[in-house]
Scaffold this active site. Structure first.
Site, PDB file in Angstrom:
ATOM      1  N   GLU A 122       2.560   4.823  -4.178  1.00 35.37           N
ATOM      2  CA  GLU A 122       2.595   5.754  -5.343  1.00 35.37           C
ATOM      3  C   GLU A 122       3.939   6.481  -5.417  1.00 35.37           C
ATOM      4  O   GLU A 122       4.359   6.777  -6.536  1.00 35.37           O
ATOM      5  CB  GLU A 122       1.435   6.752  -5.248  1.00 35.37           C
ATOM      6  CG  GLU A 122       0.060   6.123  -5.356  1.00 35.37           C
ATOM      7  CD  GLU A 122      -0.316   5.289  -4.141  1.00 35.37           C
ATOM      8  OE1 GLU A 122       0.135   5.623  -3.036  1.00 35.37           O
ATOM      9  OE2 GLU A 122      -1.049   4.302  -4.309  1.00 35.37           O
ATOM     10  N   ASP A 132       0.844  -1.194   0.000  1.00 40.06           N
ATOM     11  CA  ASP A 132       0.000   0.000   0.000  1.00 40.06           C
ATOM     12  C   ASP A 132       0.884   1.250   0.000  1.00 40.06           C
ATOM     13  O   ASP A 132       2.094   1.165   0.203  1.00 40.06           O
ATOM     14  CB  ASP A 132      -0.891  -0.042   1.248  1.00 40.06           C
ATOM     15  CG  ASP A 132      -1.928   1.065   1.249  1.00 40.06           C
ATOM     16  OD1 ASP A 132      -2.279   1.542   0.155  1.00 40.06           O
ATOM     17  OD2 ASP A 132      -2.383   1.452   2.340  1.00 40.06           O
ATOM     18  N   ASP A 186      -8.946   3.566  -2.314  1.00 40.56           N
ATOM     19  CA  ASP A 186      -9.936   4.014  -1.329  1.00 40.56           C
ATOM     20  C   ASP A 186     -11.240   4.501  -1.957  1.00 40.56           C
ATOM     21  O   ASP A 186     -11.500   5.702  -2.059  1.00 40.56           O
ATOM     22  CB  ASP A 186      -9.323   5.118  -0.466  1.00 40.56           C
ATOM     23  CG  ASP A 186      -8.126   4.599   0.309  1.00 40.56           C
ATOM     24  OD1 ASP A 186      -7.969   3.364   0.404  1.00 40.56           O
ATOM     25  OD2 ASP A 186      -7.353   5.426   0.821  1.00 40.56           O
TER      26      ASP A 186
HETATM   27  C1  GLC Z   1      -4.759   3.346   2.694  1.00 36.76           C
HETATM   28  C2  GLC Z   1      -5.221   2.104   1.947  1.00 36.76           C
HETATM   29  C3  GLC Z   1      -6.260   1.373   2.759  1.00 36.76           C
HETATM   30  C4  GLC Z   1      -5.685   1.035   4.123  1.00 36.76           C
HETATM   31  C5  GLC Z   1      -5.204   2.295   4.825  1.00 36.76           C
HETATM   32  C6  GLC Z   1      -4.496   1.984   6.134  1.00 36.76           C
HETATM   33  O1  GLC Z   1      -5.782   4.257   2.777  1.00 36.76           O
HETATM   34  O2  GLC Z   1      -5.696   2.415   0.675  1.00 36.76           O
HETATM   35  O3  GLC Z   1      -6.679   0.218   2.086  1.00 36.76           O
HETATM   36  O4  GLC Z   1      -6.653   0.404   4.882  1.00 36.76           O
HETATM   37  O5  GLC Z   1      -4.309   2.985   3.997  1.00 36.76           O
HETATM   38  O6  GLC Z   1      -3.405   1.176   5.947  1.00 36.76           O
END
Ligand code: GLC
Length: 799
Positions: free
Chosen positions: A409, A406, A483
């Protein structure tokens, strides 16, 4: 330098005048490359096949640079069998499938098939040019032209009429039609003009743009903030061929572990250990199948990657082992930010070995993410990728089965939401700023992760999930669309987004089922699970502070329907896995827009709220509240309602019944579909008998299905350890014939027999023939018009 200019109103900021390539001065063929020298610079036309042409531009006196981004695989595609005919105003270049006309006075390319039908052409005499660092191509926009691809984008299936930006971005704001860019950059486009199609892959990792008819009705255009103009023109007689060629260039997904096609449950975050165990237990108690539980950032100690919070997870190994006895695989989140903490081993190592991103003067780039101030691995260095990949043993040793990448980017808590563009990346000596490497950061982290997992356990297929990526990400990782929100409109948006991702090589994709941000409700979750039934990646995930959205969270009425659909997912697993094999072989997506299967039918061209699973299952999800029917378009042929068996003639719209417990599903008449037994998780029990359903119809008298099977977990398939069987049937008035041909037989099937069910058989046949021999292993039920034949799997001869 002789330069011509055009003004491109409005679609660019800053300097809008371009040097446009004009006159051809000389040309030369060298192997598979046709070098063109023009007054403004050089253009190389590199032929990879008779259908794939790479176009690379060099400004002024510069040499043509043939290097590629890491999206392009090391390939040996090389085609030099093209001819060149020098005509007065044109150069005519011919391959075995293309005729390319090169305008000598004002450079442009026009692509024809060998029957002289135009496939695609550059925009008049403004084909290629540059302005400062920007490089740009203009293409003729045909009146009826549609566009598909571009990966993860909002909006409808047809991407025409809007401008798109490729710049991996952490976008928490609601993903509405105007939200662009999102997390992934896939600069691959399919042009489709009344049945004729071609592809363009723009191999440039800088911030790039595609204006697909927003600023002009006459041309479309793509350009980049830097780097070189380097694109591939892909010819093909249909979209499937174009995807195949695109994935020849950027790679295909390896086969995933079969369990990863099961149901995944996640939330931000399940903790402490007791909560994780409780969730797992509830799935089993309630007999709702589930294979995977995801652990979000709270499993870590102060969000330090590759650590565990010892208070909340005192015995991860024990927990993971207990969960595994119950069939659960655990996937842990990993963010690239490494907490700046001098007592943290990973940070120490990164500093010691010079693994983190820096500015040119040697200062580290430090920025805030979840752990506070962090340093960021420079994944452009092979040594860093290896180091990062090796860290995963800390999790895998405990029993973790997959990794969720995650914030890659990379997402940063700053104004620009990402890394400072002045950071430099080492790239193994070929240094560049973050402007060049930004879009590649997630891809390279994916590579590091996938390869690390594979090194650690070379017998097991890795499972990696990512948010950011670039073309080629399919080689390493499944992708989820970040998200989203618990809004109906986000459920609707998911359908064309996932279809276009599939057309862009990313087969293994899915959205957060139920919606991530905001609060879900029973009806929304139920409808989203119904879509999820056929989403290649099926995970329910939700944000911190939102109400729970596990399958049982909204009361029994919803729970029961959700259970039914998750179970149905497991019924479809054999079919889905077979489609994943096709994706692995040819790049074809699992979740397909109808235009892929029915390119001659205009009604499919922008059909954004229906899709096909393979070529025989048509799905029409409900994406609005309070609906009990919806309009469904059935293309040509006969279609059977999956639930009732009712038959419909296609090429028309119907109103399908869709009360809350029903998602309209139609099976193409004549199709064969395997359905597997329901289990709590993949591999829970041995499959004793595989069921194959044949959807007979009055019109279709024959059909076939090719089924690929392997152990679902190892790499033995790469050494031939698999089975392929082709099932076919012929149906005469009183005679049914079934044949099973074994095309590969190196994997020992777990089941011993096939149960073949002929549905909609309104007359009992007088004879049933199996592989040329009359069978007595069948029974006919004239109540439900079904004939069942049992065939012993071991009796099938290899032909
Ligand atoms: C980001 C991710 C999400 C995750 C959050 C906390 O927003 O896209 O899926 O739950 O971070 O790690």
């Amino acid at each position: 330098m002789n330069s011509s200019e055009i003004i491109d109103s409005g679609s660019l900021t800053g300097d809008n005048s371009y040097f446009i390539f004009s006159e051809l001065v000389e040309y030369q063929k060298e192997g598979n490359v046709l070098f063109l020298r023009l007054t403004e610079g050089s253009i190389a036309l590199e032929f990879l096949t008779s259908d794939i042409l790479r176009v690379v531009m060099a400004k002024g006196d510069n040499q043509v640079d043939f290097s590629s981004t890491p999206a392009v695989v090391d390939h040996t595609l090389n085609y030099n069998n093209f001819s060149i005919l020098d005509r007065t105003e044109l150069l005519e270049v011919k391959t075995e499938s293309l005729k390319i006309l090169i305008n000598k006075k004002n450079f442009s390319l026009s692509f024809y098939d060998l029957e002289d039908k135009l496939i695609h052409q550059d925009y008049n005499d403004h084909a290629l040019g540059w302005s400062g660092d920007q490089v740009r191509a203009w293409k003729k926009l045909e009146e009826q032209e549609r566009f598909y691809g571009l990966g993860e984008k909002t909006g409808y299936l047809d991407k025409r009429g809007r401008k798109y930006t490729m710049w991996n971005t952490d976008t928490f704001n609601p993903h509405v039609p105007s939200t662009d860019p999102l997390y992934q950059s896939i600069p691959f486009l399919i042009g489709f003009n009344q049945g004729r199609s071609y592809g363009i892959y723009f191999d440039n990792s800088y911030q790039t743009y595609f204006d697909l008819g927003l600023n002009s009705k006459e041309y479309y255009s793509f350009w980049s903030e830097g780097g070189k103009l380097d694109y591939y023109f892909i010819n093909g007689s249909n979209i499937k061929e174009i995807i195949k060629s695109y994935t020849d260039l950027t790679g295909r997904m390896p086969l995933p572990p079969k369990w990863s096609l099961g149901y995944h449950q996640s939330r931000y975050s399940y903790h402490p250990e007791a909560e994780v165990r409780e969730i797992a237990q509830k799935f089993r108690e309630k007999e709702i199948p589930c294979d995977v539980i995801h652990l979000d950032i709270h499993y870590m100690d102060e969000y330090k990657v590759f650590t565990w919070d010892e208070k909340e997870f005192p015995q991860p190994k024990q927990m993971l082992s207990d969960l595994s006895k119950d069939g659960f695989k655990v996937v842990t989140i990993i963010d690239p930010g490494v907490k700046k903490d001098p007592s943290y081993k990973l940070y120490q190592e990164g500093i010691k070995h010079d693994y983190f991103c820096k500015y040119l003067d040697g200062e580290y780039y430090i920025a805030k993410v979840w752990p506070g101030e962090c340093a960021f691995p420079d994944f452009t260095k092979a040594e860093v990728r290896r180091w990062w990949g090796d860290q995963h043993h800390l999790l895998l040793d405990q029993g973790v089965k997959g990794i969720w990448n995650d914030m890659n980017e990379p997402g940063i808590f700053s104004k620009t939401s990402t890394m400072d563009l002045e950071v430099v990346h080492d790239n193994d000596g070929d240094m560049g700023t973050h402007r060049r490497f930004h879009n590649l950061y997630g891809l390279l982290e994916g590579q590091a992760t996938y390869e690390g997992l594979k090194r650690y356990n070379f017998e097991e297929r890795p499972f990696v999930l990512t948010r950011a990526g670039f073309s080629g990400i399919q080689r390493y990782s499944a992708v989820w669309t970040g998200d989203n929100r618990s809004f109906w409109i986000h459920l609707e948006l998911a359908i064309p987004m996932l279809m276009n991702m599939g057309l862009s090589g990313i087969t293994f994709c899915g959205t957060d089922v139920g919606g991530f941000a905001d609060n879900s409700d029973g009806e929304l979750l139920t409808r989203w699970i119904q879509l999820g039934l056929f989403m290649p990646f099926l995970r329910n995930h939700c944000a911190i502070n939102n109400i729970n959205q596990e399958p049982w969270s909204f009361g029994e009425e919803y729970e029961e329907i959700i259970r039914k659909y998750i179970k149905l997912r497991y019924r479809f697993l054999t079919h889905l896995y077979n489609l994943f094999y096709q994706a692995h072989q040819s790049g074809l997506p699992v979740m397909r827009p109808l235009v892929l299967e029915y390119p001659e039918d205009e009604k499919t061209y922008n059909l954004s709220d229906q899709f096909m699973v393979g070529d025989s299952v048509l799905v029409a999800p409900v994406y609005q509240p309070d609906r009990s029917e919806r309009m469904v378009y059935l293309p040509k042929g006969e279609w059977q309602d999956f639930w009732t068996g009712q038959s419909y003639q296609g090429q028309k719209h119907i109103i399908a019944k869709a009360p809350l417990d029903t998602i309209p599903i139609f099976i193409k008449a004549g199709a064969i579909l395997p359905l597997s037994p329901v289990m709590n998780y993949v591999g829970e029990e041995k499959i004793e008998e595989l069921e194959l359903n044949i959807y007979l119809s009055g019109d279709v008298k024959e059909g076939s299905y090719r089924l690929y099977e392997d152990d679902g977990s190892s790499f033995a398939y790469q050494q031939g350890g698999y089975n392929i069987r082709e099932f076919s049937y012929l149906y005469y008035t009183d005679r049914l014939e079934v044949n099973i041909d074994s095309l590969a037989d190196d994997y020992q099937l777990e089941y011993s027999s096939y149960l073949i069910k002929f549905r909609n058989l309104d007359l009992e046949p007088s004879i049933v023939v199996v592989d040329g021999v009359e069978s007595d292993q069948w029974e006919y039920n004239n109540g439900d018009l079904e004939l069942k034949v049992v065939i012993e799997a071991s009796k099938i001869e290899i032909k």
